[in-house]
Design an enzyme around this catalytic site. Structure first.
Site, mmCIF file in Angstrom:
data_model
loop_
_atom_site.group_PDB
_atom_site.id
_atom_site.type_symbol
_atom_site.label_atom_id
_atom_site.label_comp_id
_atom_site.label_asym_id
_atom_site.label_seq_id
_atom_site.Cartn_x
_atom_site.Cartn_y
_atom_site.Cartn_z
ATOM 1 N N HIS A 1 71.842 22.008 -61.911
ATOM 2 C CA HIS A 1 73.006 21.937 -61.028
ATOM 3 C C HIS A 1 72.832 22.958 -59.906
ATOM 4 O O HIS A 1 72.813 24.163 -60.146
ATOM 5 C CB HIS A 1 74.281 22.221 -61.803
ATOM 6 C CG HIS A 1 75.520 22.021 -60.986
ATOM 7 N ND1 HIS A 1 75.922 20.779 -60.550
ATOM 8 C CD2 HIS A 1 76.429 22.900 -60.505
ATOM 9 C CE1 HIS A 1 77.035 20.898 -59.849
ATOM 10 N NE2 HIS A 1 77.362 22.174 -59.803
ATOM 11 N N ASP B 1 80.604 18.544 -61.723
ATOM 12 C CA ASP B 1 81.406 19.734 -61.425
ATOM 13 C C ASP B 1 82.226 19.513 -60.167
ATOM 14 O O ASP B 1 81.757 19.758 -59.057
ATOM 15 C CB ASP B 1 80.483 20.945 -61.237
ATOM 16 C CG ASP B 1 81.258 22.227 -60.963
ATOM 17 O OD1 ASP B 1 82.432 22.301 -61.341
ATOM 18 O OD2 ASP B 1 80.686 23.156 -60.363
#
Length: 1087
Positions: free
Chosen positions: A264, A376
């Site tokens: 990420h 996210d």
């Protein structure tokens, strides 16, 4: 050997014994940790350093002058880069060894060899540490190595001062603590890993679990049989671990975990966009190296922007990525340009995220993504399922709702249905993280926390260090390999998102359904933080919409005109919609960069719009070639082309999909227009002439500015003027009246009364309640400062701003009341709040144009209206539609939504009457009973301690109405407040009787909004996107006032502008069916 009874009676003691045997802190000379390294040498490594530099290439870096440096030297300040030249001479007696280079500069780094980015390095001491690079296997001894390391003076998570999310410390320095080579004891390291996994089972399994007891027993037995000073015992203990624990396999009924390697990368957060480019290189080069080490390893990466940056800045690395994509180890995923915010972008922005993302992936890697990947973000719009499906994707991965702080989301694998009925197969990885360490605890949690395990026993594990990049580590990959089929632990498969969803598909019919938004019960402050960025985003979306429509018209009707490629401008805006950018949760430098981007996009759009307007004007001046105007639509009349040119006109363009009638100011920059327009019936308080324009939908008019009279001229008197009077009593109240409303403004700026005349209804609750209450609240939270706005903040109002009022314009076109609020109401005493309250003669809408100089700390400014409306639910505009939410706190799920997202409007209505609260750049609404409010400004101090400080300009409005929000045109009012219309800069002469109204493309139904008119990405046609806005199925026809119709056919397509064999084809006047809140995209084929 210790007896089993003693061990089992003292389970916790034994677990701690295992921990100490592995500890890097306690008993290191006596335990296994102290034996992991067989040899090491710092003398074999020589390091030289360059001067600090910014963003130079490897080719330039190797030309720099280098000087000697040593362990203990520090480098800085924050964000600067240094290059190191490293030379290694392997000791001659290190034959047949695998040699590792160890580097720790307490910050991030990248190894370069022969111009190739080899592997990322991450210094410090946290779990993200990556300080080891395998230099050579089976050394012959005496080898010489020379390579370079580029460091960036920031940690994995930026340079926060004394805390992760604190504002940046500009003067941080980073110490070089390690530069050496090592030979690891292979057997000791392998045994250490086995013992660590046994310890994890013993630590994390339920107390009475058989496998827990077995793991503790085996680990304790290993410790008893292991002589750390005799490495021959290591191999024996490894075999013991395998035989007694890891050789026991699962049954066929065991759950399965599909391990997806992932990194990420926040494109900005606690670092800038520029620093993210370096993070991409460090992360991707590392994962490619690991693919060579472990053929079973697969790594997935989202965000086309990250690939694009790598292609531009690290072309050699990008070619290696493409090679690994072909072999099936490097997996592009997600389908979007960036992992965007899921609440705030417009519907068209959502579409463009996928359009440009999928086009990039298909062009660069030969295939589109099959799943939407957004692990996210801070909530998920109820329109996303339809957008996802409209862009050719059926599957969705996220996990953020595991952070909810009030209610636990009830599903892991489910069907998510949007407001139109479209659905996507959705999975929330049950380990509740997108940065899993792939340890026993999180692997088991992938099964034990699977809320739908009775319906589907498959789950995904997203493993790898992230947020600041990094990705999986070697221990993660090796743990997963060892645990692949170990009894008591879910079966593990190295996988890709597509392979995982293929396993879910047979279970689809058994899954539960969740209808509507996925509301995130945290980070509600992101609807408001960084107001300038949110305003810039809204303006860019609006201007790009108008620019595309105008240039499409010009390409069709202006000879020689070619539509500019606006994809680069769109991609810049999409970048700024990243889920830590637009929400307001990044550091100061990010918002400095975003401001520049937004300003650049707006300037480019303005220039293109000006040029396009000039082109259209030039076409109109060719009188003999004026296009014929249809007499069959309500928005047009027949053109007249007398040659007597005795009036001055300007061209006005309306980018709304409905006819508008507005009072406008002629700006000072239009001196030529002001010179002609000298008999204005009203002048504004700042000296500008006012006039009224009426414009057709999605089109333009030639507006007569030099002749007074009928509705074809700018200077016409209203039939029912707007008036303002100050009451002759002690109250100092001001009464404004027009055809639609009567409003009483108290002397302090608050609304005492608002009567909607057609319904003869009082809007404001008459029990001492008021409207336009500007309230300041304490705004602290539990941790995430810029992110969180908590319910308890609303329990502590600090002040209600008190103003003084005066009438500064008094009809007939509009009335304006100026309100100056006392700065004593601001807790800091430093700043200002000023408003102009505007009522136009031709509208029930009341605008509150607000200017704030804001210098507060941890304070929230919001506006509330206490209405006389009783409704159990309120409606809020979202992308391509609206949703209904409760106005009460009956349940914890209702209570959790004390602050919610709305785009241009929210509407509170009972049967046949209501009021909408509109805005031009705000998103955070709250409604409780009859009170409706809007959050205007926050002032968090981390991670950006300058957040929202300074000057702000925004408008919110109230719109009382008879009937429903649909019948009262609330949706139109939202567009009208936001969308601009455009007036050409230079007047031109035409016959005074000339009447030109041109609608480019619209429809015959108010419920249908033509949201986008653009040139197709392949350049072969035009694309028109519509949506049904009322929430009901209907039919519609396209309309245009331009004859002959310039299109020979219309073909329905998906959001990627793709046509297939099942695509429906229409003629321009055909009737088209559309479902509630449905999005439809068409390709218009020109003649």
């Amino acid at each position: 050997m210790t007896s089993g009874n003693v061990m089992l009676k003292h389970q916790d003691v034994t677990i701690e014994r295992i921990e100490k045997f592995l500890s890097d802190t306690y008993f290191v000379r006596e335990n296994l940790y102290g034996k992991l390294i067989s040899l090491k040498s710092s003398e074999a490594v020589k390091v030289k350093v360059s001067p600090k530099v910014e963003g130079i290439s490897y080719k330039d870096a190797i030309q720099l002058e280098y000087k000697d440096t040593k362990i203990g030297e520090s480098f800085g300040p924050s964000w600067t880069n240094y290059w190191f030249k490293v030379t290694i001479d392997v000791p001659t007696d290190w034959k047949d060894k695998t040699i590792h280079f160890i580097w720790n500069s307490s910050c991030e780094g990248l190894i370069w060899m022969n111009g190739i980015a080899i592997q990322g390095l991450i210094g410090g001491t946290w779990q993200d540490l990556r300080e080891e690079y395998k230099l050579i296997e089976n050394s012959k001894g005496g080898e010489h190595f020379e390579f370079y390391i580029e460091i960036s003076c920031n940690g994995m998570f930026g340079v926060g001062k004394d805390g992760l999310i604190n504002p940046c410390d500009p003067d941080r320095t980073f110490e070089l603590t390690k530069a050496e080579i090592r030979v690891k004891n292979k057997e000791a390291n392998e045994l250490y890993m086995y013992l660590q996994m046994l310890y994890d089972v013993g630590k994390n399994f339920p107390k009475e679990s058989l496998r827990k007891k077995q793991a503790i027993w085996v680990a304790n037995d290993i410790i008893n049989q292991c002589n750390v000073n005799d490495s021959r015992t290591f191999s024996k203990c490894i075999e013991l671990a395998k035989k007694e624990f890891f050789s026991q396999h699962n049954s066929e009924s065991q759950t399965r975990v599909w391990a997806v390697g992932h990194c990420h990368i926040d494109l900005c957060w606690l670092w800038s966009f520029e620093k993210t480019k370096e993070k991409c290189a460090r992360s991707f080069s590392t994962q490619i190296l690991y693919m060579d080490y472990y053929p079973q390893f697969k790594f997935t990466q989202s965000q086309a922007q990250a690939y694009q940056w790598t292609k531009e800045n690290y072309p050699e690395l990008y070619e290696r990525i493409k090679e690994k994509v072909v072999t099936g180890q490097f997996i592009p995923t997600g389908g979007t340009w960036v992992e965007m915010d899921g609440n705030l972008p417009s519907g068209e922005s959502f579409i463009r995220q996928f359009l440009y993302g999928q086009r990039f992936f298909e062009k660069e890697f030969g295939k589109k993504c099959t799943e939407f990947f957004l692990p996210d973000t801070f909530g998920y719009s109820a329109q996303l399922p339809q957008v996802i499906r409209h862009m050719g994707i059926e599957n969705f991965i996220t996990q953020k709702l595991s952070w909810n702080n009030l209610n636990k989301f009830p599903h892991s694998t489910f069907i998510w249905e949007g407001i139109d009925g479209s659905s996507v197969l959705t999975h929330f990885p049950p380990a509740d993280t997108y940065n899993s360490q792939a340890d026993v605890k999180e692997i088991v949690m992938s099964s034990s926390n699977n809320k739908d395990i009775d319906r589907c026993n498959e789950s995904m594990l997203l493993y790898g260090n992230g947020d600041g990049g990094g990705g999986p580590t070697i221990p993660m990959i090796e743990r997963l390999t060892i645990l692949k089929d170990t009894a008591g632990i879910p079966k593990i498969e190295f996988s890709t998102p597509a392979q995982f969803f293929k396993q879910l598909e047979p279970h689809r019919s058994k899954l539960n359904k969740w209808v509507g938004e996925l509301y995130f019960e945290l980070h509600r402050g992101t609807y408001t933080s960084q107001a300038t960025t949110k305003r810039g985003n809204r303006l860019c979306e609006i201007e790009l919409h108008a620019t595309e429509m105008l240039t499409s018209y010009c390409e069709l009707f202006v000879e020689g005109f070619k539509s500019p490629n606006l994809s680069k401008l769109w991609q810049q805006v999409l970048l700024c919609q990243f889920h830590d950018a637009l929400p307001g949760s990044s550091i100061q430098v990010c918002y400095e960069d975003i401001l520049k981007i937004h300003q650049q996009v707006l300037v480019e759009c303005k220039n293109i719009i000006t040029q396009s307007m000039n082109h259209i004007t030039g076409t109109l001046l060719k009188i003999d070639n004026l296009p014929t105007t249809s007499t069959t639509t309500s928005t047009t009349t027949t053109s007249t082309t007398e040659c007597t040119k005795n009036s001055e006109f300007v061209l006005a363009f309306n980018a709304n999909d409905f006819e508008i009638s507005r009072v406008i100011e002629i700006p000072k920059s239009n001196k030529d227009i002001q010179a002609q327009y000298i008999n204005a019936i009203q002048t504004s308080y700042n000296g500008l002439p006012l006039g009224t324009v009426s414009l057709p939908p999605n089109g333009f008019s030639a507006i007569n500015i030099s002749t007074s009279g009928d509705n074809r001229t700018i200077n016409r008197k209203p039939g029912y003027p707007c008036t303002a009077i100050e009451k002759n009593d002690a109250s100092g109240d001001i009464l404004i009246d027009n055809q639609f409303i009567s409003i009483v403004i108290g002397s302090n700026g608050r609304i005492k009364s608002l009567i909607e005349k057609s319904a003869n209804r009082e809007v404001i609750k008459q029990d001492g309640s008021l409207g336009n209450r500007l309230i300041i609240f304490d705004d602290t939270c539990l941790f995430w400062d810029a992110w969180d706005q908590e319910i308890f903040s609303l329990e502590k109002p600090l002040s209600i701003l008190e103003g003084t009022c005066k009438i500064i314009e008094n009809g007939p076109l509009r009335c304006v009341v100026q309100v100056h609020y006392d700065s004593k109401g601001l807790p800091s005493g430093n700043g200002s709040v000023n408003q102009t309250i505007i009522v136009h003669f031709n509208s029930a809408r009341v605008d509150f144009e607000t200017n704030v100089n804001w210098n507060e700390a941890h304070k929230l400014l919001r506006v509330d209206f206490d209405t006389n409306i009783r409704a159990k639910n309120a409606n809020y505009e979202i992308q391509f539609g609206h949703i209904e939410r409760p106005t009460h706190y009956n349940t914890s799920w209702d209570f959790a939504r004390f602050e919610v997202v709305g785009h241009k409007w929210a509407d509170l209505s009972e049967y046949d009457f209501g009021m909408a609260l509109l805005n031009d750049c705000k998103y955070g609404y709250s409604t409780l009973g009859g009170r409706i409010g809007l959050s205007l400004l926050r002032s968090p101090k981390s991670p950006d301690d300058t957040c929202d400080m300074g000057s702000h300009k925004f408008t919110y409005s109230i719109y009382p109405h008879r009937g429903s929000l649909q019948s009262a045109s609330v949706i139109k009012e939202g567009y009208s407040l936001n969308n601009n219309f455009y007036i050409s800069e230079t007047p031109f002469s035409l016959a005074s009787t000339t009447h030109i109204d041109k609608t480019f493309i619209s429809t015959n139904k108010e419920a249908i909004i033509v949201d986008t008119i653009k040139k197709a990405e392949d350049g072969t046609s035009f694309v028109v996107r519509v949506y049904e806005s009322f929430g009901g199925a209907t039919t519609f026809n396209f309309t245009s006032s331009i004859l002959p119709i310039p299109f020979k056919s219309i073909i329905e397509c998906n959001g990627l502008e793709e046509v297939n064999q099942s695509s429906k084809s229409y003629k321009f006047n055909d009737t088209i069916k559309i479902n509630p809140f449905e999005i439809k995209t068409f390709r218009f084929i020109s003649n």
